[in-house]
Write a protein that holds these residues in place. Structure first.
Motif, mmCIF file in Angstrom:
data_model
loop_
_atom_site.group_PDB
_atom_site.id
_atom_site.type_symbol
_atom_site.label_atom_id
_atom_site.label_comp_id
_atom_site.label_asym_id
_atom_site.label_seq_id
_atom_site.Cartn_x
_atom_site.Cartn_y
_atom_site.Cartn_z
ATOM 1 N N LEU A 105 0.837 -1.200 0.000
ATOM 2 C CA LEU A 105 0.000 0.000 0.000
ATOM 3 C C LEU A 105 0.873 1.251 0.000
ATOM 4 O O LEU A 105 1.950 1.278 0.601
ATOM 5 C CB LEU A 105 -0.907 0.018 1.228
ATOM 6 C CG LEU A 105 -1.967 -1.069 1.321
ATOM 7 C CD1 LEU A 105 -2.672 -0.989 2.672
ATOM 8 C CD2 LEU A 105 -2.969 -0.933 0.191
ATOM 9 N N ASP A 106 0.382 2.283 -0.646
ATOM 10 C CA ASP A 106 1.101 3.548 -0.696
ATOM 11 C C ASP A 106 1.125 4.175 0.702
ATOM 12 O O ASP A 106 0.095 4.300 1.351
ATOM 13 C CB ASP A 106 0.421 4.506 -1.683
ATOM 14 C CG ASP A 106 1.164 5.819 -1.795
ATOM 15 O OD1 ASP A 106 2.412 5.790 -1.800
ATOM 16 O OD2 ASP A 106 0.496 6.871 -1.858
ATOM 17 N N GLY A 107 2.312 4.525 1.164
ATOM 18 C CA GLY A 107 2.458 5.179 2.454
ATOM 19 C C GLY A 107 2.773 4.232 3.601
ATOM 20 O O GLY A 107 2.944 4.669 4.725
ATOM 21 N N VAL A 108 2.850 2.938 3.335
ATOM 22 C CA VAL A 108 3.177 1.964 4.384
ATOM 23 C C VAL A 108 4.608 1.492 4.159
ATOM 24 O O VAL A 108 4.942 0.966 3.107
ATOM 25 C CB VAL A 108 2.210 0.761 4.359
ATOM 26 C CG1 VAL A 108 2.613 -0.271 5.394
ATOM 27 C CG2 VAL A 108 0.786 1.223 4.594
ATOM 28 N N LEU A 160 3.597 0.718 9.936
ATOM 29 C CA LEU A 160 4.496 1.853 10.094
ATOM 30 C C LEU A 160 4.275 2.756 8.884
ATOM 31 O O LEU A 160 4.555 2.366 7.754
ATOM 32 C CB LEU A 160 5.949 1.387 10.173
ATOM 33 C CG LEU A 160 6.982 2.456 10.456
ATOM 34 C CD1 LEU A 160 6.757 3.060 11.835
ATOM 35 C CD2 LEU A 160 8.372 1.871 10.366
ATOM 36 N N LEU A 161 3.719 3.934 9.142
ATOM 37 C CA LEU A 161 3.331 4.827 8.060
ATOM 38 C C LEU A 161 4.432 5.828 7.741
ATOM 39 O O LEU A 161 5.096 6.342 8.637
ATOM 40 C CB LEU A 161 2.047 5.588 8.430
ATOM 41 C CG LEU A 161 0.822 4.739 8.734
ATOM 42 C CD1 LEU A 161 -0.352 5.638 9.108
ATOM 43 C CD2 LEU A 161 0.471 3.865 7.559
ATOM 44 N N GLU A 162 4.579 6.109 6.467
ATOM 45 C CA GLU A 162 5.522 7.129 6.021
ATOM 46 C C GLU A 162 4.911 8.504 6.284
ATOM 47 O O GLU A 162 3.699 8.631 6.477
ATOM 48 C CB GLU A 162 5.824 6.914 4.541
ATOM 49 C CG GLU A 162 6.547 5.600 4.304
ATOM 50 C CD GLU A 162 6.721 5.274 2.834
ATOM 51 O OE1 GLU A 162 6.191 6.015 1.972
ATOM 52 O OE2 GLU A 162 7.374 4.266 2.551
ATOM 53 N N ASP A 185 -6.430 7.587 7.556
ATOM 54 C CA ASP A 185 -7.791 7.203 7.191
ATOM 55 C C ASP A 185 -7.812 6.433 5.867
ATOM 56 O O ASP A 185 -8.445 5.376 5.762
ATOM 57 C CB ASP A 185 -8.666 8.454 7.112
ATOM 58 C CG ASP A 185 -10.119 8.119 6.903
ATOM 59 O OD1 ASP A 185 -10.586 7.123 7.485
ATOM 60 O OD2 ASP A 185 -10.794 8.849 6.142
ATOM 61 N N GLU A 186 -7.104 6.954 4.878
ATOM 62 C CA GLU A 186 -7.052 6.274 3.576
ATOM 63 C C GLU A 186 -6.332 4.927 3.689
ATOM 64 O O GLU A 186 -6.743 3.941 3.067
ATOM 65 C CB GLU A 186 -6.333 7.145 2.550
ATOM 66 C CG GLU A 186 -7.106 8.360 2.116
ATOM 67 C CD GLU A 186 -6.303 9.213 1.157
ATOM 68 O OE1 GLU A 186 -5.412 8.664 0.470
ATOM 69 O OE2 GLU A 186 -6.561 10.422 1.110
ATOM 70 N N ARG A 195 1.582 3.535 13.400
ATOM 71 C CA ARG A 195 2.652 4.375 13.937
ATOM 72 C C ARG A 195 3.256 5.156 12.790
ATOM 73 O O ARG A 195 3.359 4.660 11.671
ATOM 74 C CB ARG A 195 3.742 3.532 14.586
ATOM 75 C CG ARG A 195 3.358 2.923 15.890
ATOM 76 C CD ARG A 195 4.513 2.208 16.559
ATOM 77 N NE ARG A 195 5.131 1.230 15.677
ATOM 78 C CZ ARG A 195 6.436 1.112 15.475
ATOM 79 N NH1 ARG A 195 7.277 1.916 16.080
ATOM 80 N NH2 ARG A 195 6.919 0.203 14.664
ATOM 81 N N ALA A 196 3.687 6.358 13.100
ATOM 82 C CA ALA A 196 4.350 7.176 12.088
ATOM 83 C C ALA A 196 5.845 6.909 12.125
ATOM 84 O O ALA A 196 6.443 6.794 13.195
ATOM 85 C CB ALA A 196 4.084 8.652 12.345
#
Length: 187
Positions: A115-118, A139-141, A147-148, A177-178
């Motif tokens: 997924l985009d952003g993971v 772990l999010l970028e 939400d998305e 987590r960011a």
């Protein structure tokens, strides 16, 4: 396994306590205990003066300390969530198939990491073979929208896992987590 150990251990402890309590009660009420019984009558003591001198107190304290540590270990082992080894899949022919839990976890992880952003994903199955639940850590970028990302995870990886295992539902707990990133300098 932990559930079986708990039941056996609690049963044994309960049996020992009931037997010991009944024996002390019978001796205290002078209900005709056998002649070899160490305590007879309400005035009998559990440990005589010579018996108290005979015990090596450091050994007694060490044994009690070990028992306390074992009890604490047992208490701390109770809330652990153990990984589900397999998921039971209804093959709709009267039989059932078994799907390895690690395979489902790996599929959810790889699809979630795509997924985009993971930047990293971890999945864990818990619960029963017939009704599993999932726990997913992402772990999010910095540019990712939580939400998305959650909606894409729900409609993508989790839906695919639920459908491939033939489950009516797959309750999931997601932890986001960011990723830490260095601060940008504004010039």
């Amino acid at each position: 396994m932990l559930r079986a150990v708990n039941r056996v251990l609690l049963g044994l402890v309960g049996l020992v306590l009931v037997c010991a309590g009944g024996a002390v009660l019978a001796a205290g009420l002078d209900l005709g205990v056998p002649s070899w019984w160490p305590w007879r009558g309400p005035d009998a003591v559990l440990l005589s003066e010579s018996g108290r001198r005979r015990w090596a107190w450091p050994v007694v304290v060490a044994v009690l300390a070990v028992l306390v540590l074992l009890a604490l270990w047992w208490l701390l082992a109770q809330p652990r969530r153990h990984r589900l080894a397999e998921v039971l899949v209804d093959s709709r022919d009267g039989e059932s198939a078994v799907l390895r839990g690690r395979a489902v976890e790996g599929a959810v992880e790889s699809e979630a990491e795509a997924l985009d952003g993971v930047s990293r994903a971890r999945a864990r199955l818990t619960g029963r073979r017939t009704a599993p639940s999932a726990r997913v850590s992402l772990l999010l970028e910095p540019h990712a929208s939580p939400d998305e990302t959650l909606s894409r995870l729900r409609e993508g990886a989790l839906r695919h896992a639920r459908e491939s295992a033939g489950l009516a539902e797959l309750p999931t707990e997601a932890h986001l987590r960011a990723a830490k990133h260095p601060a940008r300098r504004v010039t």
